[in-house]
Design an enzyme around this catalytic site. Structure first.
Site, short mmCIF file in Angstrom:
data_model
loop_
_atom_site.label_atom_id
_atom_site.label_comp_id
_atom_site.label_asym_id
_atom_site.label_seq_id
_atom_site.Cartn_x
_atom_site.Cartn_y
_atom_site.Cartn_z
N ASP A 135 0.83 -1.21 0.00
CA ASP A 135 0.00 0.00 0.00
C ASP A 135 0.87 1.26 0.00
O ASP A 135 2.11 1.16 0.06
CB ASP A 135 -0.98 0.00 1.20
N ASN B 68 -7.76 -2.52 14.35
CA ASN B 68 -9.16 -2.58 13.91
C ASN B 68 -9.42 -3.71 12.91
O ASN B 68 -10.49 -3.79 12.32
CB ASN B 68 -9.59 -1.23 13.29
N HIS C 139 -7.71 -4.29 10.06
CA HIS C 139 -7.40 -4.06 8.64
C HIS C 139 -6.20 -4.90 8.20
O HIS C 139 -5.33 -5.23 9.01
CB HIS C 139 -7.22 -2.57 8.31
N GLU D 15 -9.69 -1.28 5.15
CA GLU D 15 -10.25 -0.90 6.44
C GLU D 15 -11.58 -1.62 6.66
O GLU D 15 -12.16 -2.16 5.71
CB GLU D 15 -10.48 0.62 6.46
P1 PGA Z 1 2.06 -1.96 12.75
O1 PGA Z 1 0.91 -1.75 11.68
O2 PGA Z 1 2.92 -3.06 12.23
O3 PGA Z 1 2.79 -0.66 12.80
O4 PGA Z 1 1.41 -2.31 14.04
C1 PGA Z 1 0.23 -2.84 11.16
C2 PGA Z 1 -0.94 -2.37 10.33
O5 PGA Z 1 -1.53 -1.33 10.64
O6 PGA Z 1 -1.27 -3.05 9.35
#
Ligand code: PGA
Length: 264
Positions: free
Chosen positions: A77, A146, A148, A153
């Site tokens: 992404d 959350n 995602h 999302e």
């Molecule tokens: P993080 O993010 O590895 O910084 O916890 C993971 C994500 O939001 O997909």
């Protein structure tokens, strides 16, 4: 060990002692595929979770134990509106943590142009590049608190393909620390859920207690677009989940039966 999700999808669950070991086990999977120069199409996430993986891969490359010279790389992404030279862009992150420290051929590295004028065309080009590469052989994922995956999302459809999305308030709060004194980006490009599920092997990594609930809902809850990671339960390929003990704390796993880390 082999585990089953709420709807009976079998997957390999590895519980590591901590984030460094999560990275080490994930790197083992890369080594298995790529070794010292076999071809592979790899897709990488950003965030804090995969940093130990990238550190490990850079170390293995320095020692001559792995080579990516015949590999292609995709990033999952990218923020909309950030050029690749911006230190908060995912392309910058990937260069800093992995690409500049290994031998991926620069022409084999694909990332979104966060500044693209024609958004639809950018997304279509990305899907085409994945297809032209023969599809993704190994795709790594982190998970948001959350639920995602990439920037799909809550609310994301299982059939979604690569597109631009609006970031949730929760995600924007989580990334605010990287944009001091500024508004964090509102939009991002992301691989879609269906695009992710078309990979051959998916490795989901999570560390820390604040991911325990998302992991539980992803693997043991009913598949729902409220928790996009729960769509991994309908993945037809090989799914490997690597967690530290904190992230696995709601799964009620018997650590003695689990493939825990013993290798040094
Ligand atoms: P993080 O993010 O590895 O910084 O916890 C993971 C994500 O939001 O997909």
């Amino acid at each position: 060990m082999e585990y089953k999700t709420a709807i009976g999808k079998k997957f390999t669950l590895i519980i590591a002692r901590g984030p460094e070991e999560v990275g080490a086990r994930a790197a083992d999977i890369v080594m298995e595929l790529v070794g010292k120069g076999r071809p592979g199409v790899l897709c990488f996430p950003t965030g804090s979770t995969p940093i130990p993986l990238y550190r490990r891969l850079a170390g293995l490359y320095r020692k001559g134990l792995v080579s990516f010279r015949n590999c292609k790389a995709f990033t999952l992404d990218e923020y909309r509106g950030l050029p690749s030279s911006n230190k908060n862009s995912f392309r910058f992150y990937m260069e800093r943590h992995l690409f500049s420290k290994t031998d991926f051929p620069p022409r084999a590295i694909h990332s979104f142009n966060g500044m693209a004028e024609d958004i639809e065309m950018e997304c279509r080009k990305y899907e085409e590049a994945i297809n032209k590469a023969g599809g993704i052989s190994l795709l790594f994922l982190g998970i948001g608190a959350n639920g995602h995956i990439a920037y799909n999302e809550p609310g994301s459809n299982q059939c979604s393909r690569t597109r631009m999305v609006v970031l949730s308030q929760e995600t924007r709060r989580a990334i605010q620390k990287n944009f001091p004194g500024k508004y964090p980006p509102q939009y991002a490009f992301t691989l879609g859920i269906a695009t992710i599920l078309s990979a051959k092997t998916i490795v989901l990594m999570a560390t820390g207690r604040d991911k325990a609930r998302a992991i539980f809902r992803a693997l043991k809850g009913k598949p729902t677009s409220d928790v996009p990671a729960s769509f991994l339960q309908s993945f037809k390929g090989r799914l490997i989940v690597i967690l530290d003990r904190d992230a696995s704390s709601m799964l009620n796993v018997d650590l003695n039966r689990c493939q825990t880390i013993s290798r040094k």
